[in-house]
Motif scaffolding. Sequence first.
Motif, short mmCIF file in Angstrom:
data_model
loop_
_atom_site.label_atom_id
_atom_site.label_comp_id
_atom_site.label_asym_id
_atom_site.label_seq_id
_atom_site.Cartn_x
_atom_site.Cartn_y
_atom_site.Cartn_z
N ARG A 190 -6.91 7.45 3.91
CA ARG A 190 -5.81 6.93 3.29
C ARG A 190 -5.86 6.26 1.94
O ARG A 190 -4.59 6.06 1.36
CB ARG A 190 -4.80 6.68 4.11
N CYS A 191 -6.82 5.56 1.78
CA CYS A 191 -6.83 4.74 0.54
C CYS A 191 -7.00 5.30 -0.81
O CYS A 191 -7.78 6.23 -0.62
CB CYS A 191 -8.04 3.60 0.75
N ILE A 192 -6.14 5.15 -1.74
CA ILE A 192 -6.30 5.82 -2.83
C ILE A 192 -7.46 5.41 -3.68
O ILE A 192 -7.75 6.54 -4.50
CB ILE A 192 -4.73 5.45 -3.90
N GLU B 136 -0.21 16.29 1.93
CA GLU B 136 0.45 14.91 2.45
C GLU B 136 0.23 13.56 1.70
O GLU B 136 1.36 13.09 1.48
CB GLU B 136 0.14 14.62 4.05
N LEU B 137 -0.88 13.40 1.17
CA LEU B 137 -0.98 12.48 0.42
C LEU B 137 -0.96 12.35 -1.10
O LEU B 137 -0.76 11.43 -1.87
CB LEU B 137 -2.56 11.78 0.67
N LEU C 176 1.82 10.78 -2.80
CA LEU C 176 1.73 9.27 -2.87
C LEU C 176 0.67 8.61 -3.74
O LEU C 176 0.77 7.52 -4.13
CB LEU C 176 1.43 8.76 -1.13
N LEU C 177 -0.14 9.36 -4.62
CA LEU C 177 -0.86 8.99 -5.36
C LEU C 177 -0.27 8.40 -6.56
O LEU C 177 -0.44 7.53 -7.38
CB LEU C 177 -1.84 10.09 -5.74
N THR D 188 0.04 4.35 0.60
CA THR D 188 -0.31 5.33 1.49
C THR D 188 -0.52 4.72 3.05
O THR D 188 -0.84 5.57 3.80
CB THR D 188 -1.63 5.86 1.01
N ALA E 78 -2.56 2.64 4.20
CA ALA E 78 -3.96 2.96 4.70
C ALA E 78 -4.45 1.61 5.48
O ALA E 78 -5.41 1.66 6.07
CB ALA E 78 -4.83 2.65 3.35
N CYS F 29 0.78 -1.16 0.06
CA CYS F 29 -0.06 0.16 -0.21
C CYS F 29 0.84 1.24 -0.12
O CYS F 29 1.57 1.56 1.03
CB CYS F 29 -1.07 -0.14 1.08
#
Length: 353
Positions: A220-222, A236-237, A240-241, A207, A209, A205
């Motif tokens: 936090r899940c894409i 912040e996220l 990470l995508l 991020t 999550a 994962c």
Amino acid sequence: MDELKARLIGQAAEVGFAACRICRPGDVPEAAARLAAFLEAGHHGQMGWMAERTHWRGNPAALWPEARSVIMLAENYGPEHDPRAVLAERDRAAISVYAQNRDYHDVVKKKLKRLGRWLIDAAARDAGPGAGAPEIKVFVDTAPVMEKPLGQAAGLGWQGKHTNLVSRELGSWFFLGAIFTTLELPVDRAERDHCGSCRACLDACPTAAFPAPYRLDARRCISYLTIEHHGPVDEELRGLLGNRIYGCDDCLAACPWNKFAERASEVKYHAREDLLSPPLAELAALDDAGFRERFSGSPIKRIGRDRFVRNVLYAIGNSGQAELRAVAQRLCEDADETVRDAARWAVARLGGL
């Protein structure tokens, strides 16, 4: 009923389902407590609908008290390619496998209705003249039904550490559909957990999550961030995508049980050439009409042009491609505030190149 069940399984295969198993509506007694803990922790994020009608969502027997059996169906959508390969193509978009062609809701529901009609007719014929026909209700991901716990109770698979259902025959690549019926059909044995000490899905994962095995923080899940989340994504996220613009397959693709997975037999799930790894610049240029035309019949259409282009701009900001800076620059004055914010972020990220 054993003979009817055997015929039902055969008919399910003929309709195109990869597996068919049966449980009772009350076979998931732990579902309500798990749902309550998930909601209490706020892990559902903006998905307020998950906190609605929890008396039904947590207790399938309350959804339709007359139901005596739940027929759980697995619909294979296995890809023929590694969905993670596109992650290295930074100027191109990564779209989740399930969204690379037709909307599965429509495809699965048609099959459920076809199988349900067969069941009603077959049971009525078996009962003879004068007997009342059984009733059914079909569900595919749009009603307060917790399909994954029901799928495990019916023996289709088990909820892995990534919280999705895993099958020893199908791996991770399958949709779930349910037919509730007033017929009392013989049930199958629940599947047990076969994850063991493996944590490949958790480690995959991007991020983080998963606060713990078998627990997902959707915030936090894409997949949640690119599909369900409205407005700007936390800075912040965003980084990470990567280039994931609709959904994420990382935790599913990492599962070792996918060595048994096969390519989907349903051609409506085979990837469209233009959705395998489309250029980010091309997608960023879509206006509302162009977006609707390109994604007609696709599950992507439901998030709308603005949220979609927001995601594309985050991917552009993460691309490291200097030539994409001008693409983002053109959207800095877009009519949508969130798109403008994403465009300015992307321009700033690429500014030093």
